[in-house]
Write an enzyme that holds these catalytic residues in place. Structure first.
Site, short mmCIF file in Angstrom:
data_model
loop_
_atom_site.label_atom_id
_atom_site.label_comp_id
_atom_site.label_asym_id
_atom_site.label_seq_id
_atom_site.Cartn_x
_atom_site.Cartn_y
_atom_site.Cartn_z
CG ASP A 55 -0.12 -0.65 2.77
OD1 ASP A 55 1.11 -0.35 2.57
OD2 ASP A 55 -0.59 0.08 3.51
CD GLU A 92 9.23 -1.09 11.28
OE1 GLU A 92 8.87 -1.54 12.18
OE2 GLU A 92 8.41 -0.44 10.41
N1 UDP Z 1 -0.80 -7.43 6.25
C1 UDP Z 1 -0.38 -9.01 6.26
N2 UDP Z 1 -1.65 -8.93 7.38
C2 UDP Z 1 -2.55 -8.94 7.53
C3 UDP Z 1 -1.90 -6.95 7.78
C4 UDP Z 1 -1.53 -6.32 6.89
O1 UDP Z 1 -0.46 -9.48 5.53
O2 UDP Z 1 -3.32 -9.33 8.45
C5 UDP Z 1 0.48 -7.01 4.62
C6 UDP Z 1 -0.01 -5.82 4.37
O3 UDP Z 1 -0.84 -6.11 2.51
C7 UDP Z 1 1.19 -4.75 4.21
C8 UDP Z 1 1.95 -5.36 5.48
O4 UDP Z 1 1.32 -6.12 6.04
O5 UDP Z 1 1.89 -4.97 2.72
C9 UDP Z 1 1.44 -4.03 6.59
O6 UDP Z 1 0.41 -4.10 6.63
P1 UDP Z 1 -0.27 -2.42 7.00
O7 UDP Z 1 -0.41 -1.35 5.22
O8 UDP Z 1 -2.38 -3.10 7.04
O9 UDP Z 1 0.37 -1.32 8.02
P2 UDP Z 1 0.94 -0.37 8.51
O10 UDP Z 1 1.32 0.01 6.87
O11 UDP Z 1 -0.35 0.29 8.88
O12 UDP Z 1 1.33 -0.61 9.54
MN MN Z 2 0.46 0.03 4.80
#
Ligand code: UDP
Ligand code: MN
Length: 323
Positions: free
Chosen positions: A181, A264
């Site tokens: 995203d 990270e």
């Molecule tokens: N993701 C996943 N399983 C989940 C939630 C997120 O594989 O249950 C993936 C999501 O597609 C993205 C990454 O993990 O590539 C980080 O998730 P998200 O964008 O929801 O987190 P944020 O950016 O808000 O920390």
């Molecule tokens: Mn994200």
């Protein structure tokens, strides 16, 4: 008088001839120089943008097209492995499509798309094939014990699966965790490709500070700017660093722990020994923003289709494509 004027005339003609010859020679030399320069510039562009696209070939204007074509074949670029965690939700195909077409501009890339699922979604595989970036579609479900938590370690099982793939299949180049995203300027891929150990750069749209970045003074890193430090040694965003494959292979214990908020930090710590001064600063010494933690508006799951009303219409097919 006639003799003198005729000899002057002769001299003038001779001088003219000499001048013409010199001028022609100069023109030829200048033309040759321009040709070699044009080709050199094209080759440089090929090194940066070449590989799997035809910009260089189509721009070669018939100048040494064979050499130019040969140059694009040279595997001079270190391979770049992009690890993307993803999961089934209304936005998934849109995210994969947008990211995929960004990555399509990046030469010598291998895209590891890892779904948080037990079975790979066929629609995702189909879309990956359509996009045409070299890829592997893997699965790595989040363990059940973490699914119940309020704050989940999102994308960790997927990224560790990606790391396991790298351990087994890669021997050189660089890898990068690219969430599905986010937004990526192509420039960052050109830069991260040459990471020797670990490289870092700023990420936009992170916390109330609006960005997360190493703090740099006189070209030296001496800390991190991030709206949430939380006792982290490396308070950075997932989109803000890349790791050299050989370096990673020399750290057999390196792994991403299931610790929400600390993914990270703990992954980077697991690469120890790594001195903070060894971190390579990209994006012009961290003065530019080339990646953004964009996030996408969450859409509700679609309402079911009224089959009494719409059976036999295109809507039945469309509903198979959405979540
Ligand atoms: N993701 C996943 N399983 C989940 C939630 C997120 O594989 O249950 C993936 C999501 O597609 C993205 C990454 O993990 O590539 C980080 O998730 P998200 O964008 O929801 O987190 P944020 O950016 O808000 O920390
Ligand atoms: Mn994200």
């Amino acid at each position: 008088m006639n003799i003198i004027s005729s000899s002057v005339c002769t001299m003038k003609t001779t001088t003219k001839m000499y001048l013409s010859v010199i001028l022609s020679t100069l023109c030829i030399v200048f033309y040759q120089y321009q040709l070699s320069k044009a080709n050199f510039v094209t080759l440089q562009r090929g090194d940066v943008f070449g590989g799997n696209n035809n910009i260089v070939t189509s721009d070669s204007r018939n100048i040494n097209s064979i050499e130019v074509k040969e140059s694009t074949k040279t595997p001079s670029l270190p391979p770049l492995y992009v690890i993307t965690p993803t999961y089934r939700r209304p936005e998934q195909l849109a995210e994969i499509t947008r990211l995929g077409y960004t990555l399509k501009h990046v030469p010598n890339i291998f895209w590891l798309v890892i779904e948080d699922a037990t079975v790979a979604t066929p629609l995702v595989t189909r879309q990956l094939k359509r996009i045409g970036v070299p890829f592997e579609h893997l699965v790595a479900p989040m363990p059940d014990r973490f699914k119940k938590r309020v704050v989940k370690p999102r994308g960790v099982s997927n990224r560790n699966r990606g790391l396991a793939w790298i351990r087994k299949n890669a021997s050189d180049g660089v890898f990068y965790f690219a969430d599905d995203d986010n937004t990526y300027d192509l420039e960052i891929f050109d830069q991260m490709r040459y990471t020797k150990k670990v490289s870092m750069w700023p990420v936009g749209l992170v916390t109330k500070y609006g960005l997360s970045s190493p703090i740099v003074r006189n070209g030296t890193i001496f800390g991190f700017y991030d709206g949430w430090i939380g006792g982290r040694k490396y308070p950075v965003d997932m989109a803000g660093f890349a790791v050299n494959v050989k370096f990673f292979q020399s750290r057999p214990k390196a792994i991403m722990p299931y610790h929400a908020g600390y993914e990270e930090d703990k992954f980077l710590r697991s690469l120890a020994p790594l001195n903070i001064t060894e971190i390579e600063l990209l994006a012009s010494n961290c003065t530019e923003i080339l990646t953004w933690h964009t996030q996408t508006k969450k859409n509700p799951v679609a309402s079911p289709l009224d089959m009494h009303k719409y059976n036999g219409t295109n809507l039945v097919n469309l509903h198979k494509l959405i979540v």
